[in-house]
Write an enzyme that holds these catalytic residues in place. Structure first.
Site, PDB file in Angstrom:
ATOM      1  N   ASP A 391       0.877  -1.164   0.000  1.00  0.00           N
ATOM      2  CA  ASP A 391       0.000   0.000   0.000  1.00  0.00           C
ATOM      3  C   ASP A 391       0.926   1.229   0.000  1.00  0.00           C
ATOM      4  OD1 ASP A 391      -2.349   1.659   0.496  1.00  0.00           O
ATOM      5  OD2 ASP A 391      -1.546   1.856   2.523  1.00  0.00           O
ATOM      6  N   ASP A 591      -7.126  -1.344   4.320  1.00  0.00           N
ATOM      7  CA  ASP A 591      -6.237  -2.419   3.889  1.00  0.00           C
ATOM      8  C   ASP A 591      -6.609  -3.775   4.478  1.00  0.00           C
ATOM      9  OD1 ASP A 591      -4.678  -0.646   2.406  1.00  0.00           O
ATOM     10  OD2 ASP A 591      -3.459  -0.129   4.140  1.00  0.00           O
TER      11      ASP A 591
END
Length: 708
Positions: A391, A591
């Site tokens: 990420d 996430d």
């Protein structure tokens, strides 16, 4: 209540005890942690559990953690020394005694040596025989040595049992050393907190402190709870939590974590998390539970031993019986001796002891470096890393945004634009929201903000001071059909509409973490095939970050569900999914779904959300991406050591089984093939505790402050 199993030094025995305890009402979910020898039991079930344990393993007893500390579990080795002395005397003078009227002394000396160390083994074998458990190491040692006595091989019988006991002693030493390493990690648990009440300070257990209360952390003390510093300034040592040896400065307004050690300053801290939710409690929980999850290799060895041992025992029986019946001139005594050699060799101790030891040694070694691996199965998966997907925000970048541009449009002023954006973001915890409020610089009365609504992956809708405000990305403007002329502005942009009229945009910048580039370089250096980035951010921002970090590719402007879909596509591209794993590294709430979906999810605990950490299989406590490559190296080296043990044990045993079958190997060689290989495998497995010193390092110029 938490108890310690004193005298438990065998992973196989721990599994047997756990299996039997689970059959009792109320203990269906009981777990024995072999790494720490701990077991959680209801107070009223302790006596019942002790009865079961005594029946299975008389040498193991339930004691409290306090009793374990006082007792120290110091084994008495005098019997080993006495047995060894008698064995030497009996072996040296065996022939002389045999030719005299006092030949019975041969039996007295050698059988005394035999029973001094062998009686516990024999009693365990008989007890298991009654329960129908034939094929364990106790049964094999008992059968082999009684057979040796029957054919008048007294020195061999005493020697096998003595060296088996010596092997168990060294095995116990190695296991305890590994266990002490895990225990040392658990010593980060704070003993007390200095609670401030009514202007006075008193010592209490950390569990008694509630969120919102204030504590004092004196110089040299361990921080007992997560909190925010209200007053004071000091340097804290975070190494117990993160593996980071550099002291960290903390002052008023900054976050401080349980488990850190305070330096020379006095700190006043407001508690933000209860003890059970604190950093130190989470670490303890993750480490203690890690040994409960077995890796594929460990599971295979358990099944293998279940079938391998009976097979070899059957082969030994046939070897003792068939040749004397079939071959002319074959002596039963000779073939019986060969069969006994096979029985000694066939004991699977080297595998069933060293493999679990290797895994929890690796997990413990990683934990000391601030890398929490939640189980042996995840350690195996980490070793097979093929693709790493990061990420961006908060993972590769600091997640600390600054307002760099304010561009009002359609007659709105800079002040109106900032006021609307900051007001709309008043309840958001996103780093961008913090940067907007910081740029505005004034308190926003909460009563001015109404009808607040977060629109996932788009932005915020709210009524600020009576005006409808939309603040978010370009997708939000398109979704709400707001005409705006700034679609292609590069960078991270917050677009603002007031009463459905475009008011302008605010430019935000985020800084790349200092160790991010070194993290990508090191991953490629250790053989990771692809390093990619997924982000919901603007494509131009993603391109800039990916280019600066020399990544293999990126995917931008993704919604949370798009990230999951993209990870699934990347996983489908792997040729051999059993040996090639995809690792996703993230830190935010958004996430968590991707972390769960990937082969292996890694969370950054430094800035990471609780949701991401709970969903992850591996947690990097410092929140530094440069920790990932060493974690992979740790996993690979642990896996290599475990494979070495499997190869060593099976190779040596196969060789001596062949020699024993043709009559070349004696029981002494068999003792080496069993006890010697077990000791070697156990000591080799112990190397996983010290993985940090053996890892390949980057050149100094490429190293970040977080490398170890």
């Amino acid at each position: 209540m938490r108890c310690t199993l004193a005298g438990l030094d065998c992973a196989n025995c721990a599994a047997k005890i756990e299996s039997e305890l689970k059959k009792l009402p109320g203990l269906e979910r009981v777990k024995i942690n072999f790494a720490t020898k701990n077991i959680d039991l209801p107070a009223d079930q302790r006596e019942v559990a002790q009865e079961v344990i005594s029946r299975l393993e008389p040498g193991v007893k339930l004691i409290s953690e306090e009793e374990a500390e006082e007792e120290g579990e110091k084994a008495d080795h005098r019997l080993l020394w006495l047995s060894g002395l008698l064995f030497i005397i009996g072996s040296v003078f065996n022939e002389q005694l045999h030719r005299t009227p006092y030949s019975w002394l041969e039996y007295v000396v050698l059988l005394t040596s035999y029973f001094l160390v062998g009686w516990p083994v024999i009693t365990r074998a008989l007890r298991n025989l009654v329960r129908g458990e034939l094929f364990d190491e106790n049964f094999l040692m008992t059968l082999a040595t009684i057979g040796a006595i029957a054919i008048h091989q007294l020195p061999e019988a005493a020697g096998v049992m003595l060296f088996y006991a010596v092997g168990e002693y060294f095995q116990g030493k190695a296991v305890n050393r590994s266990r002490r390493s895990i225990k040392a990690l658990l010593d980060i648990q704070p003993d007390y907190a200095n609670l401030i009440e009514n202007g006075r300070t008193r010592k209490v257990r950390p569990e008694e402190v509630a969120v919102g209360q204030t504590i004092i952390v004196k110089p040299g003390e361990r921080v007992p709870l997560d909190g925010e510093v209200l007053a004071g300034e000091s340097f804290v040592d975070p190494s117990a939590l993160t593996g980071e040896s550099v002291p960290r400065k903390v002052e008023a307004g900054e976050r401080i974590l349980a488990g850190m050690v305070n330096g020379a300053g006095l700190l006043t801290v407001q508690v933000t998390k209860a003890y059970d939710e604190s950093s130190v409690a989470r670490i303890l929980d993750l480490v203690e539970k890690a040994s409960e999850r077995k890796g594929p290799t460990e599971q295979f060895i358990t099944v293998f031993a279940r079938y391998y041992t009976p097979l070899v025992v059957g082969a030994a029986f046939l070897l003792a019986v068939l040749p004397p019946l079939v071959l002319p001139g074959a002596a039963f005594k000779d073939w019986m001796y060969r069969a006994l050699v096979l029985l000694v060799i066939s004991c699977p101790c080297a595998l069933v002891v060293s493999i679990p030891l290797g895994y929890f040694g690796g997990i413990g070694g990683a934990s000391r470096k601030g890398i929490l691996i939640k189980g042996a199965n995840f350690l195996d998966a980490l070793a097979d890393t093929h693709t790493v997907v990061f990420d961006k925000t908060g993972t590769l970048t600091k997640g600390v945004f600054r307002v760099t541009a304010v561009a009002p449009r359609n007659g709105f002023t800079r002040e109106e634009l900032l006021t609307a954006a900051a007001g709309a973001e008043i309840y958001s915890n996103h780093p961008i929201a913090h940067s907007l409020r910081e740029a505005y610089g004034r308190e926003i009365p909460s009563e001015l903000v109404q009808e607040y609504q977060e629109i996932p992956a788009h932005g915020i809708s709210a009524v600020v001071a009576g005006k409808q405000v939309l603040a978010g990305n370009d997708r939000l403007m398109h979704r709400e059909k707001i005409d705006h002329e700034d679609c292609d502005v590069p960078g991270t942009i917050v677009y603002v509409a007031i009463d459905r009229k475009y008011a302008g945009y605010i430019g935000i910048s985020d800084e790349i973490k200092a160790d991010a580039k070194a993290a990508v370089e090191r991953l490629k250096a250790i053989g990771v095939q692809r390093v990619l980035m997924l982000t919901g951010d603007d494509a131009s921002v993603a391109a800039r970050v990916a280019d600066q970090l020399a990544m293999d590719g990126y995917y931008a402007e993704l919604l949370p569900e798009d990230k999951v879909a993209r990870v699934e596509e990347l996983m489908a591209e792997l040729r051999d999914h059993r040996r090639q794993k995809l690792v996703f590294v993230g830190d935010g709430v958004n996430d968590a779904p991707v972390i769960t979906r990937a082969d292996l999810g890694v969370a950054m605990a430094g800035l990471g959300s609780d949701a991401a950490i709970e969903a992850a299989d591996v947690v990097l406590m410092e929140g530094a991406p440069s920790k990932l490559a060493p974690a992979i190296e740790l996993a690979r080296r642990t896996k290599r050591i475990i494979r070495q043990n499997i190869g060593l044990a099976l190779g040596v045993k196969a060789f001596f089984l062949l020699l024993g079958t043709v009559g070349v190997a004696t029981i002494w060689e068999a003792v080496f093939a069993d006890v010697g290989v077990t000791v070697l495998a156990v000591f080799n497995a112990s190397r996983t505790l010290y993985l940090g010193s053996g890892l390949r390092r980057l050149p100094l110029a490429q190293r970040s402050d977080t490398d170890f």
